[in-house]
Scaffold this motif. Sequence first.
Motif, PDB file in Angstrom:
ATOM      1  N   UNK A 249       1.184  -1.084  -0.516  1.00  0.00           N
ATOM      2  CA  UNK A 249       0.267   0.444  -0.208  1.00  0.00           C
ATOM      3  C   UNK A 249       0.663   1.243  -0.273  1.00  0.00           C
ATOM      4  N   UNK A 250       2.241   1.121   0.285  1.00  0.00           N
ATOM      5  CA  UNK A 250       2.784   2.224   0.967  1.00  0.00           C
ATOM      6  C   UNK A 250       3.475   2.249  -0.773  1.00  0.00           C
ATOM      7  N   UNK A 251       3.409   1.087  -1.853  1.00  0.00           N
ATOM      8  CA  UNK A 251       4.146   1.707  -2.650  1.00  0.00           C
ATOM      9  C   UNK A 251       3.535   2.290  -3.277  1.00  0.00           C
ATOM     10  N   UNK A 252       2.044   1.493  -3.616  1.00  0.00           N
ATOM     11  CA  UNK A 252       1.136   2.682  -4.248  1.00  0.00           C
ATOM     12  C   UNK A 252       1.129   3.781  -4.197  1.00  0.00           C
ATOM     13  N   UNK A 253       0.931   4.403  -2.928  1.00  0.00           N
ATOM     14  CA  UNK A 253       0.924   5.272  -2.104  1.00  0.00           C
ATOM     15  C   UNK A 253       1.505   6.526  -2.589  1.00  0.00           C
ATOM     16  N   UNK A 254       3.161   5.913  -3.069  1.00  0.00           N
ATOM     17  CA  UNK A 254       4.370   6.646  -3.333  1.00  0.00           C
ATOM     18  C   UNK A 254       3.980   6.893  -4.768  1.00  0.00           C
ATOM     19  N   UNK A 255       3.466   5.806  -5.118  1.00  0.00           N
ATOM     20  CA  UNK A 255       3.297   6.156  -7.014  1.00  0.00           C
ATOM     21  C   UNK A 255       2.012   7.158  -7.411  1.00  0.00           C
ATOM     22  N   UNK A 256       0.951   6.901  -6.745  1.00  0.00           N
ATOM     23  CA  UNK A 256       0.665   7.981  -6.949  1.00  0.00           C
ATOM     24  C   UNK A 256       0.327   9.528  -6.360  1.00  0.00           C
ATOM     25  N   UNK A 257       1.106   9.584  -5.135  1.00  0.00           N
ATOM     26  CA  UNK A 257       1.771  10.776  -4.594  1.00  0.00           C
ATOM     27  C   UNK A 257       2.991  11.372  -5.934  1.00  0.00           C
ATOM     28  N   UNK A 258       3.711  10.429  -6.558  1.00  0.00           N
ATOM     29  CA  UNK A 258       5.072  11.558  -7.628  1.00  0.00           C
ATOM     30  C   UNK A 258       3.837  11.538  -8.708  1.00  0.00           C
ATOM     31  N   UNK A 259       2.278  10.556  -9.019  1.00  0.00           N
ATOM     32  CA  UNK A 259       3.009  10.709 -10.421  1.00  0.00           C
ATOM     33  C   UNK A 259       1.017  10.963 -10.800  1.00  0.00           C
ATOM     34  N   UNK A 260       0.423  11.757  -9.705  1.00  0.00           N
ATOM     35  CA  UNK A 260      -1.042  12.044  -9.362  1.00  0.00           C
ATOM     36  C   UNK A 260      -1.345  12.962  -8.947  1.00  0.00           C
ATOM     37  N   UNK A 292       2.403  15.420   2.132  1.00  0.00           N
ATOM     38  CA  UNK A 292       2.559  16.798   1.105  1.00  0.00           C
ATOM     39  C   UNK A 292       3.982  17.049   0.837  1.00  0.00           C
ATOM     40  N   UNK A 293       4.775  16.891   1.213  1.00  0.00           N
ATOM     41  CA  UNK A 293       6.459  17.341   1.109  1.00  0.00           C
ATOM     42  C   UNK A 293       6.996  15.994   0.275  1.00  0.00           C
ATOM     43  N   UNK A 294       6.506  14.916  -0.210  1.00  0.00           N
ATOM     44  CA  UNK A 294       6.977  14.297  -0.847  1.00  0.00           C
ATOM     45  C   UNK A 294       6.408  14.641  -1.868  1.00  0.00           C
ATOM     46  N   UNK A 295       5.107  14.950  -2.371  1.00  0.00           N
ATOM     47  CA  UNK A 295       4.431  15.163  -3.478  1.00  0.00           C
ATOM     48  C   UNK A 295       5.462  16.731  -4.089  1.00  0.00           C
TER      49      UNK A 295
END
Length: 313
Positions: A249-260, A292-295
Amino acid sequence: MHDNDQPQSMSSRDASSSGRAARAEAPHTSASPARVLVRRNLVSVIDYRCTAGPHDRPFLERHDSFSVSYVRKGSFGYRIGQRSFELVAGSILVGHPGDEYMCSHDHASGDECLSFQLAPVLVESIGGSRSVWRAGCVPPTAELMVLGELAQAAAEGKTPCGPDPAELGILLAGRFVEVASGCAAQPPDAAARDRRRAVDAAMWMDRHAHQRLDLAGVARASGLSVFHFLRTFAHVLGVTPHQYLIRARMRHAARLLASDSRSITDVAFDAGFGDVSNFVRTFSRAAGVSPRVFRRAARGDRKIFQDRIACTL
């Protein structure tokens, strides 16, 4: 982007002669080319998408350089010396120059990896013992997966104003050393049937990570008792089913934050987290920064990760 940073495609023969990173070093077939995304003096970034399956015969290959490779999708077996590992999405494969190995796809077809080829002088500056750089692999780990997904998004051009994938590779390598120094990987001594069951379960969990899952349900889908499933999964993959689910779930969330562009709340729920505050705490603990900071970092605030790279070196 510098002239020597232009993406390049290369066949397996060309890849072998150029000192490529692990999993991009020797594709199983020439029909599955490795693609050099960035080539620098200290680090090169290589995208590798393998199409090999259970009917493809593995063969002896050799690591030509130090490398840290993020398994983004799929599964494969990795045998080096007398040690054998099963890698699934989120795992890290570690290459040491001169080491010979074989990869297999006994349980599933294909995988996708993002490999970082590291110069010896860079490895020396990052540090880490000889045993760490010969760990073979690291099981799916939240701290490494969020960086892997950010690097993947950067490599795919989804964060045009964000951090450079080569810089993220350095950061990932430094974090790998920290993680691996505290948990050296131990290859499992498991029967082929148990290996297949564990890998199949991990891939099933990855596909259904956005849903409500419990141990009993996943064990039932695997055809095992809860106790046998828990023991087999942890033994083969090095993490418990619950740990793997949270990290998927963390991996999917990181993917969404980075590109969505969807909201933090939507990212949390779409990734499978039932509580936004729990997601924010879990993600912040793993990434070292809030969602938020990651995004912001993915969208161009380079200082966030540049400061961390400076600390790594």
